[in-house]
Write an enzyme that holds these catalytic residues in place. Structure first.
Site, PDB file in Angstrom:
ATOM      1  N   LYS A 189       0.851  -1.192   0.000  1.00 42.56           N
ATOM      2  CA  LYS A 189       0.000   0.000   0.000  1.00 42.56           C
ATOM      3  C   LYS A 189       0.882   1.236   0.000  1.00 42.56           C
ATOM      4  O   LYS A 189       1.565   1.522   0.981  1.00 42.56           O
ATOM      5  CB  LYS A 189      -0.921  -0.021   1.234  1.00 42.56           C
ATOM      6  N   ASP A 230     -14.798   3.822   8.101  1.00 44.70           N
ATOM      7  CA  ASP A 230     -14.968   3.762   6.650  1.00 44.70           C
ATOM      8  C   ASP A 230     -15.362   2.361   6.195  1.00 44.70           C
ATOM      9  O   ASP A 230     -14.819   1.816   5.233  1.00 44.70           O
ATOM     10  CB  ASP A 230     -13.665   4.223   5.966  1.00 44.70           C
TER      11      ASP A 230
HETATM   12  P1  ADP Z   1      -7.369   3.308   0.332  1.00 41.72           P
HETATM   13  O1  ADP Z   1      -7.093   3.995   1.629  1.00 41.72           O
HETATM   14  O2  ADP Z   1      -6.670   3.953  -0.802  1.00 41.72           O
HETATM   15  O3  ADP Z   1      -8.828   3.081   0.090  1.00 41.72           O
HETATM   16  P2  ADP Z   1      -7.183   0.438   0.912  1.00 41.72           P
HETATM   17  O4  ADP Z   1      -6.378  -0.042   2.054  1.00 41.72           O
HETATM   18  O5  ADP Z   1      -8.668   0.438   1.074  1.00 41.72           O
HETATM   19  O6  ADP Z   1      -6.654   1.872   0.455  1.00 41.72           O
HETATM   20  O7  ADP Z   1      -6.823  -0.423  -0.368  1.00 41.72           O
HETATM   21  C1  ADP Z   1      -7.375  -0.105  -1.639  1.00 41.72           C
HETATM   22  C2  ADP Z   1      -7.748  -1.381  -2.395  1.00 41.72           C
HETATM   23  O8  ADP Z   1      -6.598  -2.201  -2.574  1.00 41.72           O
HETATM   24  C3  ADP Z   1      -8.743  -2.269  -1.658  1.00 41.72           C
HETATM   25  O9  ADP Z   1     -10.069  -1.879  -1.889  1.00 41.72           O
HETATM   26  C4  ADP Z   1      -8.435  -3.634  -2.267  1.00 41.72           C
HETATM   27  O10 ADP Z   1      -9.042  -3.769  -3.522  1.00 41.72           O
HETATM   28  C5  ADP Z   1      -6.923  -3.572  -2.464  1.00 41.72           C
HETATM   29  N1  ADP Z   1      -6.228  -4.164  -1.290  1.00 41.72           N
HETATM   30  C6  ADP Z   1      -5.851  -3.523  -0.167  1.00 41.72           C
HETATM   31  N2  ADP Z   1      -5.252  -4.362   0.716  1.00 41.72           N
HETATM   32  C7  ADP Z   1      -5.265  -5.576   0.132  1.00 41.72           C
HETATM   33  C8  ADP Z   1      -4.808  -6.894   0.538  1.00 41.72           C
HETATM   34  N3  ADP Z   1      -4.205  -7.096   1.711  1.00 41.72           N
HETATM   35  N4  ADP Z   1      -4.992  -7.933  -0.317  1.00 41.72           N
HETATM   36  C9  ADP Z   1      -5.594  -7.730  -1.507  1.00 41.72           C
HETATM   37  N5  ADP Z   1      -6.032  -6.546  -1.944  1.00 41.72           N
HETATM   38  C10 ADP Z   1      -5.886  -5.459  -1.149  1.00 41.72           C
HETATM   39 MG    MG Z   2     -10.202   1.858   0.978  1.00 37.99          MG
END
Ligand code: ADP
Ligand code: MG
Length: 397
Positions: free
Chosen positions: A83, A170
């Protein structure tokens, strides 16, 4: 891969020193408001797997147990989600997210933080990659038994978060990575999460009801929602409003904010997350995604008013020291029942076919839905209680 994704990955690899030595980037899997997320293979995994006890535990949690007699050093790659938090996020915000994830590391249903790195102003969080399906692919044909499993998993995660006295803030489908085949999901994205009591100030809603009456009559925050003379203009706050503004945390996503968030309650609790879960259930039952979508809080209140009716919304506003008044004709006194909303959204109306009501399964779901979408936070079901509700009892094991 699409060219622009390939380009983006190359740019990231170039800008973050040393990342390619440790991870092989595979794809871009998410682009949110606050970050970009990549799928990658952890190239170092085999190196420390033998002596890093916590890694071993992660492994057993995220993949099937190794077959008997299988050597510990196996070639199976370990995938991670990287991330990349936008550099415009404040350092405090980033720290908050990482700290809360660290607090929750023992919770099975919360995606754990493996580690994090910083290069200049860029911070990346490394999470185990969780295989899941996009909500938009399955929300239209989810059955009620599948809903039970989904919400059992989601409430299990939420109970753990709330036990740590953390508000997620959220809750929505993209932040709950769910695999229908495994009937299991993990909660991600603690970017807006906060500890209970942060920013907390007494609100009217905590007063005994007799005292509340007096306070509201002298309230500075009375708000009248009037339809303007111009029918094309959306209703809004009065023009010359010079009352002091009330400050409350309203972070979250449009359509998922609890009424007390919209009404600027200053004593918000973990129950705001339960409301958002209720909205997800309403989405699944009505097969409408997103169900509510107004961008600003006033419009969002009017959307709630349309569903719940003027009377109940006025009571809710009153609870938090606000006044809700409107002369918009589509907002009726008593609103509509969930049953009617669901039948209407799914194209079944009692009028059209004689026996077209909700199925008994759907009725059970609606009973549960009512508990999640209580307008008054004090009456809303908690995550722990939800897991004991008949709708969820015995699911997900
Ligand atoms: P943001 O704060 O930008 O919304 P998120 O943590 O929600 O970030 O991550 C955005 C997207 O990335 C998620 O909706 C998912 O689709 C993908 N994602 C995040 N973490 C994971 C994970 N551990 N495994 C698979 N996909 C992930
Ligand atoms: Mg998110």
């Amino acid at each position: 891969l699409e060219d622009y994704v390939q380009e983006d990955i190359l740019k990231f690899e170039d800008s973050f020193r040393g990342i390619t030595k440790r991870y092989r980037l595979i794809n871009r899997i998410g682009e949110g408001t606050f970050s970009t997320v990549y799928k990658a293979e952890d190239l170092h995994y085999h190196l420390y797997k033998n002596d890093w006890d916590t890694e071993e535990r992660e492994e057993s949690k995220w993949s099937p147990p190794p077959a008997k007699g299988r050597p510990i050093r196996r070639p199976k790659p370990r995938y991670v989600a990287i991330k990349k938090i936008y550099v415009t996020s404040s350092p405090l915000r980033i720290l908050n997210e990482l700290e809360l994830l660290h607090d929750l590391k023992e919770s099975d249903s919360v995606c754990p933080l493996i580690t994090a790195f910083r290069h200049h102003d860029q911070v990346i969080a490394i999470l185990p990659y969780f295989q899941h399906r996009d909500f938009r692919e399955y929300f239209r044909d989810f059955t009620v038994p599948e809903m039970r499993q989904y919400f059992h998993s989601l409430f299990t995660a939420l109970k753990a978060v709330h036990e740590h006295k953390i508000l997620h803030r959220d809750i929505k489908p993209t932040n709950f990575l769910y695999s229908p085949t495994r009937a299991r999901g993990v909660l991600v994205d603690f970017g807006l999460a906060e500890r209970e009591g942060t920013d907390w100030h007494p609100c009217n809603c905590q007063l005994p009801s007799a005292e509340r009456q007096h306070r509201v009559q002298t309230s500075l925050y009375a708000t009248k929602l009037q339809q303007s003379d111009n029918p094309h203009q959306t209703p809004s706050f009065p023009k010359n409003d010079n009352r002091p503004s009330r400050r409350a945390n309203r972070a979250g996503t449009r359509g998922f904010r609890a009424p007390e968030v919209l009404l600027k309650c200053t004593a918000q609790t973990t129950l705001i997350d339960v409301w958002s879960v209720g909205i997800v259930l309403l989405t699944l039952l009505t097969r409408r995604f997103p169900f509510f979508h107004s961008a600003d809080d006033i419009d969002a209140l009017l959307e709630l008013g349309t569903a719940f009716g003027k009377r109940r919304l006025a009571q809710t506003a009153f609870l938090h020291g606000q006044v809700f008044e409107t002369n918009i004709p589509t907002i009726s006194e008593n609103g509509h029942t969930f049953e009617k909303i669901i039948l209407w959204c799914t194209g079944r109306s009692k009028e059209r076919d004689g026996k077209g009501g909700l199925s008994s399964e759907e009725k059970e779901a609606v009973e549960f839905l009512k508990r999640c979408l209580e307008l008054e936070p004090g009456k809303r079901i908690t995550a722990a209680e939800a897991l004991r509700h008949p709708f969820l009892v015995g699911r997900g094991e």
